[in-house]
Design a protein around this motif. Structure first.
Motif, PDB file in Angstrom:
ATOM      1  N   THR A   1       6.598   0.633   1.830  1.00 40.95           N
ATOM      2  CA  THR A   1       6.877   0.943   0.429  1.00 40.95           C
ATOM      3  C   THR A   1       8.349   1.270   0.223  1.00 40.95           C
ATOM      4  O   THR A   1       8.977   0.787  -0.734  1.00 40.95           O
ATOM      5  N   LEU A   2       8.925   2.044   1.113  1.00 43.64           N
ATOM      6  CA  LEU A   2      10.341   2.384   0.991  1.00 43.64           C
ATOM      7  C   LEU A   2      11.225   1.159   1.189  1.00 43.64           C
ATOM      8  O   LEU A   2      12.272   1.026   0.537  1.00 43.64           O
ATOM      9  N   ARG A   3      10.828   0.249   2.073  1.00 46.07           N
ATOM     10  CA  ARG A   3      11.602  -0.984   2.241  1.00 46.07           C
ATOM     11  C   ARG A   3      11.589  -1.786   0.944  1.00 46.07           C
ATOM     12  O   ARG A   3      12.624  -2.316   0.522  1.00 46.07           O
TER      13      ARG A   3
ATOM     14  N   LEU B   1       0.864  -1.169   0.000  1.00 44.12           N
ATOM     15  CA  LEU B   1       0.000   0.000   0.000  1.00 44.12           C
ATOM     16  C   LEU B   1       0.902   1.220   0.000  1.00 44.12           C
ATOM     17  O   LEU B   1       1.750   1.385   0.889  1.00 44.12           O
ATOM     18  N   THR B   2       0.746   2.086  -0.978  1.00 43.64           N
ATOM     19  CA  THR B   2       1.618   3.250  -1.067  1.00 43.64           C
ATOM     20  C   THR B   2       1.491   4.123   0.172  1.00 43.64           C
ATOM     21  O   THR B   2       2.463   4.751   0.615  1.00 43.64           O
ATOM     22  N   SER B   3       0.313   4.148   0.767  1.00 45.91           N
ATOM     23  CA  SER B   3       0.098   4.935   1.979  1.00 45.91           C
ATOM     24  C   SER B   3       0.933   4.427   3.159  1.00 45.91           C
ATOM     25  O   SER B   3       1.190   5.178   4.110  1.00 45.91           O
ATOM     26  N   ASP B   4       1.371   3.162   3.095  1.00 44.15           N
ATOM     27  CA  ASP B   4       2.279   2.622   4.116  1.00 44.15           C
ATOM     28  C   ASP B   4       3.694   2.969   3.678  1.00 44.15           C
ATOM     29  O   ASP B   4       4.370   2.188   3.010  1.00 44.15           O
TER      30      ASP B   4
ATOM     31  N   ARG C   1       7.137  12.031   0.666  1.00 43.60           N
ATOM     32  CA  ARG C   1       8.190  11.353   1.430  1.00 43.60           C
ATOM     33  C   ARG C   1       8.806  10.220   0.622  1.00 43.60           C
ATOM     34  O   ARG C   1      10.030  10.012   0.656  1.00 43.60           O
ATOM     35  N   ILE C   2       7.979   9.484  -0.118  1.00 44.41           N
ATOM     36  CA  ILE C   2       8.507   8.375  -0.923  1.00 44.41           C
ATOM     37  C   ILE C   2       9.433   8.896  -2.005  1.00 44.41           C
ATOM     38  O   ILE C   2      10.550   8.391  -2.195  1.00 44.41           O
TER      39      ILE C   2
END
Length: 365
Positions: free
Chosen positions: A47-49, A40-43, A77-78
């Motif tokens: 997502t970064l991991r 989920l992009t919101s997580d 942030r991403i």
């Protein structure tokens, strides 16, 4: 059905170049490998991991889905934290396109077949993308083809996919925006190949290759390799995404291997191993897996041969940088065509590593 004809190899198709962040796509730039996150992009943390894992596997551009406002809110942030360019994938809401551009995404993928009120927003999107230096991918999929074209052609034919893509490009061209790359994806490699060939002849935009919904790992790998191989060998394609029902890191590995196999990306580790047969006097499958694992991450690209018998083994092993021909509980170790050692079967992997570590592979002799 018309069969796909490979035809003679040709030079790479000439096209304009766009910059996806720091990665050039098109022109004479190397063909890049993309993938897409499954989180989920919101997580943001998850997502970064996953982006970090993809980056470590060799991914050069990553796409994230933006189906909700929470996802759009996560983009700044991403985009800021990712070490590779981030593309925002927009399907239903034009306002998320503006959010992605404002967030600092390197590019935006739009699917006008899905986006509501897209026609009324083209000028605004073009102006915003131009001002930010953000390219747009026109992403046409068989499953979301404009209904008008489905009525016209009856189904998602190559002609329908191409007409959709060029029509959507023309909407941006009317406003002087040409910082575009295109994909025309289909789950059938034959249809996909035909569509990209037609598109390549009718525009000079860089092309993003993909077999959409290619399937599970084995089936999807085969379908993608066939389709990409045909097109890339014919000079068509500027960036690729292998779509698998598997972890996205596997997509990157397959994509990189396709490019390496075609000589379009510097070769990393290559294991040349025989398929085994009744002559084999060693468990070739197990030995090949052990050698692959042992050489994973080796800093120098090597071709390592793993052979199970003395019929073809010695000759094939001699063609590699390093190799072994096994039989009768022993392994003959070859280095650039010369037998250097014979060791017990239990010591083959360790000996190969030892020989690899103790030699200067930059010295052609």
């Amino acid at each position: 059905m018309t069969l796909v004809q490979l035809g003679p190899p040709r030079l790479r198709r000439k096209c304009r170049q766009v910059m996806v962040g720091t990665v050039p796509v098109g022109g004479d730039a190397p063909i890049s490998v993309q993938s897409m996150t499954t989180t989920l992009t919101s997580d943001v943390d998850a997502t970064l991991r996953q982006i970090a894992e993809l980056t470590a596997a060799g991914c050069q551009i990553v796409r994230v889905a933006v189906p909700s406002q929470d996802d759009a809110d996560a983009l700044p942030r991403i985009a800021r934290s990712s070490k590779i360019p981030v593309i925002a994938d927009i399907h239903f809401q034009p306002r998320y396109v503006f959010a992605a551009i404002d967030a600092g995404c390197a590019a935006v993928r739009v699917n006008p077949g899905n986006i509501r009120q897209f026609d009324d927003k083209v000028k605004e999107i073009a102006d915003a993308a131009r001002n930010a230096g953000v390219p747009i991918r026109i992403g046409v999929n068989a499953g979301s083809l404009d209904k008008r074209l489905l009525v016209k052609y009856g189904r998602a034919t190559p002609e329908a996919l191409v007409e959709s893509a060029l029509w959507e490009c023309s909407l941006f061209e009317e406003h002087g925006f040409r910082d575009i790359k295109i994909s025309v994806k289909h789950h059938d490699p034959v249809v996909m190949i035909a569509a990209y060939r037609q598109l390549a002849d009718r525009c000079d935009y860089p092309l993003h290759l993909g077999v959409t919904e290619a399937g599970p790992r084995f089936q999807g790998t085969v379908k993608s390799a066939v389709a990409f191989g045909v097109l890339l060998a014919g000079g068509i394609g500027d960036t690729i995404r292998v779509s698998l029902s598997a972890p996205p890191v596997e997509e990157v590995k397959v994509g990189a291997q396709i490019l390496e196999s075609l000589g379009l990306r510097p070769r990393q580790l290559e294991i040349v191993s025989c398929p085994s047969c009744g002559r084999a006097q060693v468990d070739v499958y197990k030995l090949a897996e052990e050698v692959t694992a042992a050489f994973d991450g080796f800093p120098v690209p090597l071709r390592v041969a793993v052979m199970g018998c003395v019929v073809n083994g010695p000759g094939e092993a001699r063609e590699a940088d390093l190799g072994v021909s096994s039989g009768n509980g022993k392994g003959q170790i070859f280095v650039r065509g010369e037998v250097v050692r014979t060791v017990p079967e239990s010591q083959i992997v360790a000996t190969l590593i030892e020989e690899a570590m103790n030699r200067d592979w930059t010295d052609p002799s």
